[in-house]
Design a protein around this motif. Structure first.
Motif, PDB file in Angstrom:
ATOM      1  N   ASP A 110      73.577  66.351  64.482  1.00 30.60           N
ATOM      2  CA  ASP A 110      72.354  66.161  65.239  1.00 30.60           C
ATOM      3  C   ASP A 110      71.246  66.851  64.457  1.00 30.60           C
ATOM      4  N   ASP A 150      68.112  67.506  65.114  1.00 25.27           N
ATOM      5  CA  ASP A 150      67.349  68.509  65.845  1.00 25.27           C
ATOM      6  C   ASP A 150      68.115  69.833  65.888  1.00 25.27           C
ATOM      7  N   GLU A 151      69.426  69.740  66.062  1.00 23.32           N
ATOM      8  CA  GLU A 151      70.248  70.954  66.040  1.00 23.32           C
ATOM      9  C   GLU A 151      70.233  71.581  64.659  1.00 23.32           C
ATOM     10  N   TYR A 192      63.936  65.283  57.245  1.00 19.65           N
ATOM     11  CA  TYR A 192      63.781  66.038  58.488  1.00 19.65           C
ATOM     12  C   TYR A 192      63.245  67.439  58.217  1.00 19.65           C
TER      13      TYR A 192
END
Length: 224
Positions: free
Chosen positions: A105, A107-108, A20
Motif C-alpha cells: 500500500d 500510502d502506508e 509516490y
C-alpha cells in the motif's frame, strides 16, 4: 528535502515507488540492483534506502549486511514478496529497520518512510521538530516561537516520548517503565501529575494537545 534511494530490478515497481515518493516531496535516486545502488551511495548523500530482496547478483539482505558492516547507519526499508517469518527474521538480522510485503500500500509506504526518517533524526540529533515546537534533548529546552522553556528531566522525557509518536496511545504503565524505570516503585498517578504540569506549561501553544484516552492512557495529537 530528504533523499531516498529505491533499489528494485523491476522497472515498473521501481518507478512507481519513486513517483509516490517524489510526489510527497522527497528527492529520489533509483538503482536496478545492488551494484548500481553502491555506485549511487559513492556519489550521493542518501537519507533512507528502500530495497527489494530478490535481485540479480547481491540480494537486498546481502546489501543491507554489507552496508551495516561498513558503518552505514541510515534507515533501510525492505520491500519484498518474501513474506515468511524466516525471511523477515533474516532481514532484521541483516540490519533492516522495517519490512513491507508486496504488493504494498503506497500510502502506508509513505507513512513508514516518514516514521523511519523521524526516528533517525531524533536518534542522530537528539532533537525533535513538531510543528512550531522544537525540543532539544541535550539542553532539555522546548522552544515555541521566541519563547524557550527548560523542563525538569522527567517532564522533558515524557513530552519528547509523546511527541515522537503522535497518535500512539501510551498506557501509564508504558510511560512509567520507559521514563521512571522498570524497578521504580513510584505510583502510576505520578504520570498524571506530570501530564497536568505539561498541559499547564504549554496551554497557549497551537502545535499539539495531550489527549487522555479513557481507560488506557495518553497520546499526543497535532492541532489543525
Amino acid at each position: 528535502m530528504p533523499a531516498v534511494l529505491v533499489i528494485d530490478d523491476h522497472e515498473n515497481i521501481r518507478n512507481l515507488i519513486a513517483a509516490y515518493l517524489e510526489r510527497d516531496g522527497y528527492q529520489v535516486f533509483t538503482a536496478a540492483d545492488s551494484r548500481e545502488a553502491l555506485e549511487v551511495l559513492d556519489h550521493q548523500h542518501v537519507d533512507l534506502l528502500v530495497a527489494d530482496v530478490l535481485m540479480p547478483g547481491m540480494d537486498g539482505f546481502e546489501l543491507t549486511r554489507l552496508l551495516r558492516d561498513s558503518g552505514y547507519l541510515q534507515p533501510v526499508l525492505i520491500v519484498s514478496a518474501l513474506d515468511s517469518i524466516d525471511d523477515k527474521r533474516q532481514g532484521f538480522i541483516a540490519g533492516t529497520d522495517d519490512y513491507m510485503v508486496k504488493p504494498i500500500d503506497f500510502d502506508e509506504l509513505l507513512l513508514r518512510v516518514a516514521a523511519l526518517l523521524r526516528r533517525a533524526r531524533i536518534a542522530n540529533e537528539h532533537q525533535l521538530e513538531f510543528g512550531s515546537i522544537s525540543l532539544d534533548q541535550d539542553s532539555l529546552a522546548v522552544r515555541c516561537g521566541n519563547e524557550e522553556t527548560f523542563l525538569p528531566p522527567k517532564e522533558f522525557k515524557l513530552l519528547f516520548r509523546l511527541l515522537s509518536y503522535p497518535q500512539k496511545i501510551f498506557t501509564r504503565s508504558d510511560l512509567m517503565d520507559e521514563i521512571w524505570g522498570l524497578d521504580n516503585e513510584t505510583d502510576e498517578r505520578t504520570v498524571d501529575v506530570h501530564i497536568r504540569r505539561l498541559r499547564e506549561k504549554f496551554s497557549d501553544q497551537d502545535a499539539f494537545e495531550i489527549v487522555t484516552v479513557r481507560g488506557l492512557g495518553y497520546k499526543a495529537v497535532r492541532l489543525p
